[in-house]
Write a protein that holds these residues in place. Structure first.
Motif, PDB file in Angstrom:
ATOM      1  N   ALA A 258      48.882  29.431  34.605  1.00  0.00           N
ATOM      2  CA  ALA A 258      48.033  30.250  35.478  1.00  0.00           C
ATOM      3  C   ALA A 258      47.975  31.689  34.982  1.00  0.00           C
ATOM      4  O   ALA A 258      46.920  32.343  35.038  1.00  0.00           O
ATOM      5  N   ILE A 259      49.105  32.201  34.493  1.00  0.00           N
ATOM      6  CA  ILE A 259      49.112  33.580  33.986  1.00  0.00           C
ATOM      7  C   ILE A 259      48.223  33.695  32.747  1.00  0.00           C
ATOM      8  O   ILE A 259      47.526  34.703  32.555  1.00  0.00           O
ATOM      9  N   SER A 260      48.232  32.683  31.886  1.00  0.00           N
ATOM     10  CA  SER A 260      47.320  32.701  30.732  1.00  0.00           C
ATOM     11  C   SER A 260      45.871  32.816  31.197  1.00  0.00           C
ATOM     12  O   SER A 260      45.061  33.553  30.607  1.00  0.00           O
ATOM     13  N   CYS A 261      45.533  32.102  32.267  1.00  0.00           N
ATOM     14  CA  CYS A 261      44.175  32.174  32.819  1.00  0.00           C
ATOM     15  C   CYS A 261      43.906  33.552  33.413  1.00  0.00           C
ATOM     16  O   CYS A 261      42.819  34.122  33.236  1.00  0.00           O
ATOM     17  N   LEU A 262      44.900  34.090  34.120  1.00  0.00           N
ATOM     18  CA  LEU A 262      44.777  35.430  34.681  1.00  0.00           C
ATOM     19  C   LEU A 262      44.451  36.442  33.588  1.00  0.00           C
ATOM     20  O   LEU A 262      43.591  37.319  33.762  1.00  0.00           O
ATOM     21  N   MET A 263      45.115  36.308  32.450  1.00  0.00           N
ATOM     22  CA  MET A 263      44.904  37.259  31.359  1.00  0.00           C
ATOM     23  C   MET A 263      43.457  37.235  30.864  1.00  0.00           C
ATOM     24  O   MET A 263      42.875  38.286  30.549  1.00  0.00           O
ATOM     25  N   VAL A 264      42.863  36.047  30.807  1.00  0.00           N
ATOM     26  CA  VAL A 264      41.466  35.951  30.385  1.00  0.00           C
ATOM     27  C   VAL A 264      40.560  36.623  31.409  1.00  0.00           C
ATOM     28  O   VAL A 264      39.627  37.364  31.049  1.00  0.00           O
ATOM     29  N   LEU A 265      40.815  36.384  32.691  1.00  0.00           N
ATOM     30  CA  LEU A 265      39.990  37.006  33.726  1.00  0.00           C
ATOM     31  C   LEU A 265      40.112  38.527  33.678  1.00  0.00           C
ATOM     32  O   LEU A 265      39.123  39.251  33.860  1.00  0.00           O
ATOM     33  N   LEU A 266      41.307  39.019  33.414  1.00  0.00           N
ATOM     34  CA  LEU A 266      41.482  40.468  33.282  1.00  0.00           C
ATOM     35  C   LEU A 266      40.736  40.995  32.055  1.00  0.00           C
ATOM     36  O   LEU A 266      40.104  42.059  32.108  1.00  0.00           O
ATOM     37  N   TYR A 267      40.821  40.265  30.960  1.00  0.00           N
ATOM     38  CA  TYR A 267      40.127  40.694  29.737  1.00  0.00           C
ATOM     39  C   TYR A 267      38.617  40.721  29.955  1.00  0.00           C
ATOM     40  O   TYR A 267      37.917  41.571  29.407  1.00  0.00           O
ATOM     41  N   PHE A 268      38.141  39.786  30.794  1.00  0.00           N
ATOM     42  CA  PHE A 268      36.702  39.731  31.099  1.00  0.00           C
ATOM     43  C   PHE A 268      36.325  40.707  32.227  1.00  0.00           C
ATOM     44  O   PHE A 268      35.193  40.711  32.686  1.00  0.00           O
ATOM     45  N   LYS A 269      37.328  41.501  32.674  1.00  0.00           N
ATOM     46  CA  LYS A 269      37.106  42.561  33.656  1.00  0.00           C
ATOM     47  C   LYS A 269      36.680  42.046  35.035  1.00  0.00           C
ATOM     48  O   LYS A 269      35.840  42.648  35.714  1.00  0.00           O
ATOM     49  N   TYR A 270      37.256  40.932  35.455  1.00  0.00           N
ATOM     50  CA  TYR A 270      37.007  40.436  36.808  1.00  0.00           C
ATOM     51  C   TYR A 270      37.781  41.282  37.815  1.00  0.00           C
ATOM     52  O   TYR A 270      38.890  41.755  37.533  1.00  0.00           O
ATOM     53  N   GLU A 271      37.229  41.450  38.996  1.00  0.00           N
ATOM     54  CA  GLU A 271      37.893  42.196  40.054  1.00  0.00           C
ATOM     55  C   GLU A 271      39.040  41.389  40.644  1.00  0.00           C
ATOM     56  O   GLU A 271      39.021  40.158  40.640  1.00  0.00           O
ATOM     57  N   GLY A 272      40.035  42.119  41.164  1.00  0.00           N
ATOM     58  CA  GLY A 272      41.214  41.476  41.720  1.00  0.00           C
ATOM     59  C   GLY A 272      40.903  40.483  42.816  1.00  0.00           C
ATOM     60  O   GLY A 272      41.512  39.399  42.898  1.00  0.00           O
ATOM     61  N   LYS A 273      39.946  40.790  43.683  1.00  0.00           N
ATOM     62  CA  LYS A 273      39.611  39.893  44.787  1.00  0.00           C
ATOM     63  C   LYS A 273      39.014  38.593  44.276  1.00  0.00           C
ATOM     64  O   LYS A 273      39.330  37.506  44.775  1.00  0.00           O
ATOM     65  N   THR A 274      38.154  38.707  43.272  1.00  0.00           N
ATOM     66  CA  THR A 274      37.552  37.500  42.680  1.00  0.00           C
ATOM     67  C   THR A 274      38.621  36.641  42.020  1.00  0.00           C
ATOM     68  O   THR A 274      38.619  35.411  42.145  1.00  0.00           O
ATOM     69  N   ILE A 275      39.536  37.307  41.311  1.00  0.00           N
ATOM     70  CA  ILE A 275      40.635  36.573  40.660  1.00  0.00           C
ATOM     71  C   ILE A 275      41.434  35.811  41.706  1.00  0.00           C
ATOM     72  O   ILE A 275      41.720  34.615  41.553  1.00  0.00           O
ATOM     73  N   GLN A 276      41.806  36.492  42.801  1.00  0.00           N
ATOM     74  CA  GLN A 276      42.604  35.838  43.846  1.00  0.00           C
ATOM     75  C   GLN A 276      41.838  34.673  44.468  1.00  0.00           C
ATOM     76  O   GLN A 276      42.367  33.577  44.623  1.00  0.00           O
ATOM     77  N   ASN A 277      40.574  34.873  44.797  1.00  0.00           N
ATOM     78  CA  ASN A 277      39.789  33.834  45.472  1.00  0.00           C
ATOM     79  C   ASN A 277      39.642  32.582  44.610  1.00  0.00           C
ATOM     80  O   ASN A 277      39.670  31.453  45.112  1.00  0.00           O
ATOM     81  N   ARG A 278      39.495  32.781  43.306  1.00  0.00           N
ATOM     82  CA  ARG A 278      39.290  31.621  42.438  1.00  0.00           C
ATOM     83  C   ARG A 278      40.608  30.935  42.089  1.00  0.00           C
ATOM     84  O   ARG A 278      40.678  29.707  42.050  1.00  0.00           O
ATOM     85  N   MET A 279      41.643  31.719  41.827  1.00  0.00           N
ATOM     86  CA  MET A 279      42.887  31.111  41.361  1.00  0.00           C
ATOM     87  C   MET A 279      43.633  30.372  42.466  1.00  0.00           C
ATOM     88  O   MET A 279      44.401  29.450  42.196  1.00  0.00           O
ATOM     89  N   GLU A 280      43.406  30.725  43.708  1.00  0.00           N
ATOM     90  CA  GLU A 280      44.059  29.981  44.779  1.00  0.00           C
ATOM     91  C   GLU A 280      43.445  28.590  44.939  1.00  0.00           C
ATOM     92  O   GLU A 280      43.986  27.740  45.654  1.00  0.00           O
ATOM     93  N   LEU A 281      42.326  28.328  44.239  1.00  0.00           N
ATOM     94  CA  LEU A 281      41.660  27.021  44.291  1.00  0.00           C
ATOM     95  C   LEU A 281      41.983  26.153  43.076  1.00  0.00           C
ATOM     96  O   LEU A 281      41.392  25.078  42.912  1.00  0.00           O
TER      97      LEU A 281
END
Length: 815
Positions: free
Chosen positions: A286-309
């Motif tokens: 999951a952290i590897s996925c988080l890193m990609v979302l951060l690199y793609f400049k996703y907002e924290g709320k979007t990251i949380q909403n998607r990763m909890e699914l």
């Protein structure tokens, strides 16, 4: 894909021999068995250590395939098709894929590592799919062949690629790097997988890092060894649980209930997200996925909403028994065009029924317009001879007219409401749907209801073991595979279908009813019956089975029936007794055998065989050689006197390994196919085929002085946590395995069997194991292995495997 052959020729440095170099190619294939091969397919005839696809080209031409990449043109195929002649067909496939990759210029995420590649790939696809049209490796297509096939599925509508690369030895990554050519790299967990292919951890990391030499960025868990190998071209984007110097510092991973809350610091700010997993591997993935979302400049709320699914990734195609004599192929968690092609090929390899039904949801992220997509899906369905299509989803419903014998539903609920009217019976059903459609509910409706104990059969492992033993054979040696005793307990028909798919030469069964069952199930391979009873001869003839004849009495009885039926050249197999002293013609009966067969046109001696008594025990090597010498003399006498050239065979599984010079014309592979060898070194190269598993029904804690099971054979000396598992001696578990002798594996820990094993249950000690009711319990598989159990019970692995009751549900799967 739409490329003309004339544009492909220079990319793979081929010599063109044919009539039409302007023909367009829209499909690449390496599988001669696929029903999807057609006139615009370019077939690469790959050559392996135990298979050469050139031998199938003549058949493919007859089926309409016209374009081939070959190392040579097979005899009799000249001027019948277009041939691109190359030095090495695998290298040509890789060169073509690298060229094709260069035609596209969108971002490509490349993943490698020991563990987690496929899960991270699937999760990234889920997380990024709302914003990108993604092409990704289907399933775990990450090999020297799988990677080029994955990349060759790119089309013009894709704008993000996610491909994984797996290697097992040095020098492999340099072949995959130009094919994937990632702009973004992800190095997942580095573990012990494939350690045997490298001299050290450093060498393995260095080889994997080659993939990222030209990447813009490399995402990985901060590690000094990795740091030393990172390319100067790539920017490091790191995460860590320990080092605050990492770009993302994970300072907390708090587990609660069935989820984990991850707290991390990035660019001076603290953030939090929750994932629905607790295990360490899932947290790292999951952290590897988080890193990609951060690199793609996703907002924290979007990251949380998607990763909890995020969801568990099912990487296996499973075959299950269904209601009303149906077979179910469960691929209910993904729906994309590439994986549909794979699933349809798997359907054909496992099909046991005349009727074939496809239950299909809307397909996402194809990179094609809906009209073009469902036209291609329709073509796939026609080529795979699907009898009935059930479409579920708004989009596929609007294209219902593209399919014959099709009914559609707007959603899964509508399908379930109409379930009783669809009349599922005597058919093979492929269930293929995107996660959002919850097709697991359809699987539950169609699956035969049995108790929770299952024997999982890994079809990839069977293929691997078959190829391992084939690699020991001379090029012209045929192979018979034994599927007697319900496929050594693994399921005869399903295994036979896979073996037919692999084009083995013969199947062997013990009794006629086993062979009849296979023939009734649609098996076309020749089947030899090793222990035919005289009363079964008529049925053997009726079902075109081939009997082993081991006595004059049996031979005369068979000839009498054959003559009554006016047969001519009906195949029989002559068994010689060379020292086993079980069944067969001995030296003193050979003359009578010859006299009976000489001039007889009713039967044809298809093969002459014998069986070795000590092929697995090199202490009896002299006796084994005496058997081989006697077989040579007796079989040669038969051949000379009868003027015949039959197939000769004497080697079983152990014989293949221990007496390679005595392969004759064919060998008989038995227990080795199922992943069992009596040779410790050879065992390392075989893969486990069957995993017997159940679940914990109930957990209780007993006090000191209390007992467990019949006869009070276990008395607790201290408070003990006991788990009851619904499997017992009626399922095939030896009572000798109880009372502290054996164990099961729960949460990767040994749980000792306590007290006597009951008819339907056994009890184990789970004191100190963090488990709950419903958790899985491994009865045998990797640990304990059937070899280990057999050794402890002073028996042989055959007995362990074949004892598993047929009331235990078999689930067949392919990774």
């Amino acid at each position: 894909m739409s490329l003309k052959i004339q544009n492909i020729i220079p990319q793979i440095q081929a010599e063109f021999v044919g009539n039409n170099s302007t023909v367009s190619i829209d499909t690449i294939s390496i599988d001669s068995r696929s029903l999807q091969n057609g006139s615009q397919t370019l077939f690469f005839a790959l050559v392996g250590s135990n298979n050469d696809a050139h031998v199938y080209i003549k058949d493919l031409i007859e089926k309409g395939v016209q374009n081939f990449v070959v190392t040579h043109i097979p005899e009799g195929c000249e001027a019948k098709a277009n041939f691109l002649v190359v030095r090495n067909t695998l290298e040509a496939l890789q060169e073509f894929a690298a060229y094709y990759r260069g035609l596209f210029h969108f971002p490509i995420i490349g993943l490698t590592g020991s563990n987690g590649k496929t899960i991270v790939k699937e999760w990234l696809n889920f997380l990024l799919s709302p914003d990108y049209n993604i092409i990704r490796s289907p399933k775990s297509y990450n090999s020297q062949v799988g990677v080029p096939l994955s990349v060759l599925a790119i089309n013009e509508q894709h704008n993000l690629g996610i491909f994984e690369a797996g290697i097992s030895t040095g020098s492999e990554m340099e072949k995959l790097k130009p094919i994937i050519k990632p702009t973004i790299g992800i190095l997942t967990n580095i573990g012990s997988a494939h350690d045997e292919g490298f001299t050290s951890l450093e060498e393995k990391i260095k080889e994997k890092m080659l993939l990222f030499e030209d990447s813009e960025v490399l995402i990985y868990q901060k590690n000094e060894i990795v740091d030393s190998f990172i390319s100067k071209k790539a920017k490091a984007f790191t995460w860590s649980f320990d080092s605050k110097d990492a770009d993302v510092f994970v300072f907390s991973a708090a587990i609660k209930n069935d989820s984990t809350t991850i707290q991390y610091r990035y660019k001076g700010d603290s953030f939090e997200l929750t994932i629905p997993f607790q295990d360490k591997a899932s947290i790292e993935n999951a952290i590897s996925c988080l890193m990609v979302l951060l690199y793609f400049k996703y907002e924290g709320k979007t990251i949380q909403n998607r990763m909890e699914l995020l969801y568990p990734v099912e990487m296996r195609l499973k075959v299950k028994n269904g209601i009303n004599n149906c077979s179910i192929i469960d691929d209910s968690y993904s729906s994309d065009f590439q994986s549909l092609k794979i699933a349809l090929d798997f359907l054909e390899s496992q099909n046991k029924r005349q009727k074939k039904t496809l239950i299909l949801s809307d397909i996402f992220q194809s990179g094609l317009s809906n009209g073009e997509l469902y036209s291609k899906v329709s073509q796939l369905i026609v080529s795979n001879k699907i009898t009935r299509v059930i479409g579920i989803g708004e989009t596929i419903s609007s294209f219902e007219n593209k399919f014959t014998n099709c009914v559609t539903f707007k959603n899964t609920e509508a399908f379930i409401s109409s379930f009783d009217d669809l009349n599922f019976s005597n058919e093979t059903i492929l269930i293929k749907g995107a996660r959002t459609f919850h097709f697991e509910e359809i699987v539950a409706l169609l699956e035969e209801k049995t108790h929770e104990t299952v024997l999982e059969i890994n079809l990839n492992a069977i293929s691997h073991n078959l190829n391992f033993f084939k690699s020991k054979l001379k090029p012209k040696t045929k192979i018979m595979v034994m599927v007697k005793a319900f496929g050594y307990g693994s399921g005869g028909l399903e295994i036979a279908k896979l073996l037919e798919h692999h084009k083995v030469d013969y199947l062997g069964v013990a009794f006629a009813d086993e062979g009849i069952s296979l023939k009734n199930g649609g098996i076309h391979l020749p089947i030899m019956v090793l222990n035919p009873e005289t009363t079964s001869f008529a049925a053997i003839i009726q079902h075109q089975l081939e009997p082993e004849i081991y006595s004059l009495k049996g031979l005369c009885a068979f000839l009498k029936i054959a003559e009554q039926k006016k047969l001519k050249h009906f195949p029989i197999h002559i068994k010689l007794d060379t020292g086993m002293h079980r069944l067969g013609f001995e030296n003193n009966t050979i003359d009578d055998l010859i006299a009976t067969l000489k001039g007889n046109q009713t039967v044809q001696v298809k093969s002459i065989l014998s069986h070795m008594a000590t092929s697995d025990d090199l202490e009896h090597k002299d006796f084994a050689h005496s058997q081989i010498d006697l077989f040579e003399n007796l079989s040669l006498k038969l051949m000379t006197e009868l003027q015949i050239k039959p197939i000769r065979h004497i080697l079983n599984t152990s014989g293949i390994s221990n007496y390679p010079d005595s392969q004759y014309d064919m060998v008989r592979l038995g227990i080795g196919l199922y992943g069992v060898s009596n040779d410790h070194e050879e065992q390392k190269y075989l893969e486990n085929v069957g995993t017997l598993k159940s679940v914990i029904s109930q957990i209780r804690t007993i006090s000191a002085g209390e007992s467990v099971g019949y006869g009070r054979r276990f008395m607790a000396e201290k408070p003990t946590k006991i788990a009851t598992i619904p499997i017992g001696y009626a399922d095939g578990i030896s009572r000798g395995w109880g009372n502290g002798v054996g164990f099961v594996t729960i949460k990767n820990e040994k749980a000792t069997i306590l007290g006597s094993i009951c008819m339907d249950m056994l009890m184990v000690d789970v004191t100190g194991i963090d488990c709950k009711e419903g958790d899985a319990a491994i009865i045998f598989g990797e640990s304990p292995s059937v070899n280990y159990i057999a050794q402890k019970l002073n028996t042989i692995p055959y007995e362990i495997l074949t004892s598993i009751s047929q009331r235990v549900k078999r689930v067949f799967y392919r990774e």
